[in-house]
Design a protein around this motif. Sequence first.
Motif, short mmCIF file in Angstrom:
data_model
loop_
_atom_site.label_atom_id
_atom_site.label_comp_id
_atom_site.label_asym_id
_atom_site.label_seq_id
_atom_site.Cartn_x
_atom_site.Cartn_y
_atom_site.Cartn_z
N ARG A 414 -1.30 -7.58 0.69
CA ARG A 414 -1.07 -6.47 0.93
C ARG A 414 0.07 -5.06 0.91
N HIS A 415 1.09 -5.97 1.26
CA HIS A 415 1.76 -4.77 1.63
C HIS A 415 3.63 -5.09 0.27
N ALA A 416 3.14 -5.67 0.20
CA ALA A 416 4.39 -6.18 -1.10
C ALA A 416 5.76 -5.30 -1.12
N SER A 417 5.18 -4.21 -1.58
CA SER A 417 6.01 -3.01 -1.74
C SER A 417 6.70 -2.95 -0.72
N VAL A 418 6.34 -2.59 0.12
CA VAL A 418 6.86 -1.69 2.11
C VAL A 418 7.70 -3.01 1.84
N LEU A 419 7.50 -4.17 2.10
CA LEU A 419 8.74 -5.27 3.04
C LEU A 419 9.10 -4.99 2.09
N SER A 455 6.54 -12.95 -3.20
CA SER A 455 6.11 -11.39 -3.08
C SER A 455 6.79 -10.80 -4.04
N PHE A 456 8.34 -11.03 -4.23
CA PHE A 456 9.82 -10.47 -4.74
C PHE A 456 9.68 -10.63 -5.84
N ASP A 457 10.73 -9.87 -6.27
CA ASP A 457 11.57 -9.83 -7.54
C ASP A 457 12.56 -11.21 -7.64
N SER A 458 12.70 -11.56 -8.85
CA SER A 458 13.92 -12.62 -9.13
C SER A 458 15.42 -12.68 -8.47
N TYR A 459 15.50 -11.18 -7.63
CA TYR A 459 16.77 -11.19 -6.95
C TYR A 459 16.30 -11.39 -5.71
#
Length: 1437
Positions: A414-419, A455-459
């Motif tokens: 729910r808070h991946a963008s904040v994390l 949860s995050f991008d490829s980097y």
Amino acid sequence: MRAALAGTPVRDEMSGLRRRKTFLSSDDETNPSASKSLKKTKAPNGARNDEMTRGSLFVTEVTKAGMILKCDGQPNELTVDQATFQKNLVQHLNTHHNFTAAIEEFKSGLMSHLEDRQQLKSCLLQSASCQSMENSTRTSHESLMKLLLAIDVLQTPLVQVLLEMFPDFMGVEVSADGVNVPRQILNQLKWLDRIVDCQNLTEKLLELVSVAPADVQRDIITCLPEIIDDSHHQPVAVQLSQLLQTNTELTVPIIDALSNLSLTSELLNEVQGYIMEVLTAVELEHLPVIVKFVLHSITPTNAQEVIAELRSKLDFPVSLPKSQENKIHKAGAADCEGLVLDVVRGAVRFQKAIAEAWLRVIETLADDSQHKPIDLLVLFILHANHRKPVESMFKSKVRLGRLKDSLLQSVFSRHASVLRNTFPAILATAQTLLRSTEPIVSIFGARLSCLAFCSFDSYCKQEVLGALIMHVCSGSTSETDAALDALQILARDYPADLFPFAVFIKGILDYLDSLDLGQIRRVFTVLASLTSDPHSHIQDELHIVVRKQLSSATTKYKRIGIIAALVLVGASSSCRGTQEKLFEASELGDEVFKQVTSLLDLVRSCIERTPDAAALYYDELANLIQSGNLHTRVQRWIGENALTDFQDNYVVDVGVGGQLPSSSEGLPLRAQLCYNIEEEDSEGAIALNLLPLLSKAQAQGANTNPQLGAKKSVSLLCMAPHFRLLWLGETSLNEGKLETIDALLGCPLYIADSELIEGVDLLPRANREMLCTLLFFTINWFREILNAFCRQQDAEMKNKVLCRLHNITEVQALLETCLTATLGYVPHAAHFDNNVGETAASTSTSSASAPKPSRKGKKYKVDVHNISTDSSQSEENAAEVSTSKTQKDKCYTQDVVDKDPGPVHLSAFRAYLRELDLETFGLLRAWPICRTLLDPSQIDKAAEVARLGPKELVFLLNDLTAKLDHILIPPKRNLFAKSRTEHGVGFSHLRERGPQRTVEFTVSLLPTICDHLDNVHSYFLAVQEKNDGIVDGPQVNLEEFEMTATCYQLLLHVLLALFSWGGFVQPENRSLLRSALSILAGRLQPGEAAQNLDHMLGPTFLYLQGFAQTIPICSSAVILVNILVALGEKISTPHLSRSKTAAVALGFLKQVWLAPTGQRESGTKYNKALDSLLRVYLDYCEDVFAVIEDIAGKAVPEILHADKDSSSPSYPTLTRLTFSIFFRAMFAALQKALKSIPGEKTSDSTEEQMKKILAWNVAVQNFHLLVNLVKIFDGRTFLFTTLKHGRLFVETFQKQGMPLLDLSFKKHKDEVHNLLKSLQQSTRQLHHMCGHSKVRQDTGLTQHVPQLKRSMEALLYRVKASLALNHCPEAFWLGNLKNRDLQGEEIGSQVAMAEITERASEEPPQLLDSDIREEDNASESDPHGVASSVESCSEEF
């Protein structure tokens, strides 16, 4: 600082405002937009030009001063610098003979000029520079109104003009030119250098707030801090706080304004309280402003309280309604959660008190349900500047089960963008947790890494994967295992996300040398899961690696090839995770079947000349079948070959009368057909051909492994692994039945005659080693027989299995006899999936050879009993082994050892015994022990069937406790420990099962464990009854007593290992804990309905407390107490169990512990157990200060004049020999108890302060009691303990006690005086100990002296500062303190050197009493070596 001009005449500024307000009708007042009608009709351009050409005083003077006025809405132009303009205008106005009239006329002209909208706009906009200005470096200047307001004589009338016209534009919409007149007027009033009449200006602005529309109200309130001066902050803040409670729509601008005003603490607390009340109802987009105000208004004294309330009210929802989400994002601002966290990040970064308060608040959360997503988010933010405490908190929370997986998953989902902004902190935290040796902590780190990867991008994915690979190749066992857990989770659940990074994972193959075979298996499992990617060539590369490793001549790499090949076989023909029993044969394609069988044939062809590699192949293939990941068709192909090969290699027909086969002649040992439990003279009888095969292997010149290097050789090394493959295959294909191979259960073995063991010392060493090898193979065969047939339900088979269990105990006794006579013997490996064989062999071989020359100054010692370390062996067995650990070097050039080193225990050779499956311990459900001891009528019944005897029970419990200790209790981190393979050898199958499944099996076994406990308990009760309550009476059978006591200890050890498992704190495992507790509670309350954990704790404790009266040895008592401690930690209310645990520990401390021989228990093991009991009691008792006073003041004097063997009547375990244990434990408990005394608070009442002072007074008295005991017990141990803990006590008193005395000094003078006086006596004695340590020249003691003296010196000056703070510095007296010994006598060397001033300067300051002051020489001029006489300042107190 702005200041209002004193003495300035004040006009009725509100008259104009009131005059304009009269134009509004009642309808207009309710509808501010109606004020549009008040806007005057614009005059034609010609009229405006005529007016300006006619020229009012305002126009004339402004023009003369250097301003070109514009009438078309364009900015006015300055022909001179703005400072020059202001100067010229003031000079021109001063030239008028009537200055007041000129000002009034100037004001009237200004009002007429501003009536035109375009001219008003020109005056409010920034002025431009005229092209004729050559020296001007600025393109724009302040507006005309701003320049005029900066002139003191014009400011008050101009403010009146601006505020009078302000209501005319309140309800007017912003014109097409984009000029907001009210906002422009407010901008003119901002940041003025001086406010002439700030009070009037403030009152007018606040009055405008009461009548203005909402948007104008926000503008006015927001601008207030930028307009008014500091002296008017307080009244404005009061008005705004009142408005805050009446108008919730203005909450955000009011809070924004209050955050920029100077508020009193009372008003600030009032505003904070109101904000906290309405915080939950505030719109989400307003949260950042509100949180910022709360955080910036926090003080160190109320930080924790405010943060706790803010955290309880501020909680990010798990999911927002779609309407609210759209509203938030439609506002154009960033995510409100991100803005709030940015505010928190800024606050904790620059305010240490806020960061520490957040940590303390989160740390105090005692239940997993109390944790919220905001807690994890804040912890990751705090990680940047508080890494160590944050990571420690994560470990403790995970260890106690406070952080649930559901919370972690919801935060990331729910808070991946904040994390994402805290990704470095997440990655660093996960890496730290992965390095932990505690499985529960490292598993949490693996989950955290997996969630970050998904949860995050490829980097971020690449960074996480790179970190995991780094941990895999780190060389640390626990770290590698945790990283491999994470990789396996990713490969199983997210293979598509892992495909792009396959090349990184493949890089682990370059570091296989640093991994053990179990870890290598997991690496290839991860790589095999990536072979389904159609765009990858990793499958072909793995086949190349397999062929390369199999073709290697090095056994190590051949093993790697075997594991890799079988992993590929399992991946190619697996059941793909279905819940069906097995695939039908037709479902596996011929092409895949051919590939699998050809790969298996390749492996077999490469290992046929290497027995240990072949054994590994059989074990790995058996594990593959047991896992259920092998197709039925492949299993049948393997089973046919396995059965045929085993019969041809190891099974022979029994001749008439047990005669050996004709091919087995010329054996070096006399052979015999042993351990036959089949019917005599049965047709088709078979036997295992052990001795002939072993003899043939030695004849062929095998060195380490039998038949090594021989073509198509048969090695006994492969017998047990081959049989495991055979019975697992049969079990899988025949639904658990083993009727096809049941003849192997009772068939005899061709081994050496048992009579040879009686004279084993007379045999040549080669024959002794051969006899040991033969017995090892025999035991391993029987252990594998137990694994195979323990699950069978046939009664005849069960009896045979129990017979084989009895055979194991017999062979173990024979083997220990042979090993004692064959020191330095190296057995053959029994486990092949680790690298411990080579290490252990090299270690044991070195012990068998002649010792190398030792280095100078060191003695060379060889421990032949510790060939393989086993940290999990029982304490009883460890004691037996420890008695033979001081043997001297042995050189085996002779056949007979000159000196007997003592018996060898088989527990040291665990690495060379086959692993028992957990299902084997189902044999504990057989005929219980001790039933025949209690009821003689049961003897005949026991003789009819095979029963579980004491030796068999000890054997099973020893192995069970070792397994539970290994899988459930994390090992202590030791940087200098040996490799992990030595610790983990023999637990491969257990690790595959995992902790949770192990606990499930153990819980199912609990009723049987309780049955055995009850039987043993009844046995000792019967013994006490026969001997009038004396355990060691004359009718006690010592051998039977010791065996039963060992069973008692091992049964309690099983319970301790079970309830010490940290996984019980996880929510998914709470049902297991409930089941376990219900079983124990049901022993006293059978048939009751299931209750919660806290309710079941009472009967569980009561059941366990019943065993306290029959515990035979002190080490078993420690285990029972530790069980109670572990149970208390698993419930939500641990305080309920503390008193019961303390009562049990106290009972053991007041018990006389006697050995079966009638003598008191003693030795290192007993001392360690006594220390554990005492520390638990001191930690769990209600009043530790009272207990210390009771022991030190009552029990210790009882042994002062007694002999060495006498004990204290109050505490029978306290003797002169054990007093050092009590002394250390009391000092440690006292130091720990100091932390429980609450700290000082300015809000404390007089009664609360008095309670804290009394607590410190009791603590100081206890400290004085312990320090004075050193005068009597002056041994090195007591001095060392006192110097060490004395420094800690002084430092703690300085940090926690002195602030309390500072606040309480005036109200409680006498109590503070007595407290310091008591402490003074103790510090004086500490100083004497320092001098005594120097005289003795003991480096172990003197190393603590400098730190202790510095601490006492710091305390001295801290007392001086406290006296100065309370305005009585004259109460501090200075003097030089002399060095004395423990008895107070002056040290002789000090007298001789008294005249040397340097000596005095080296002595640290000490607190002195009046009697010492009279003896010492007063010297106020010497700042060094000062001493404080509390007695001298008693008058001031």
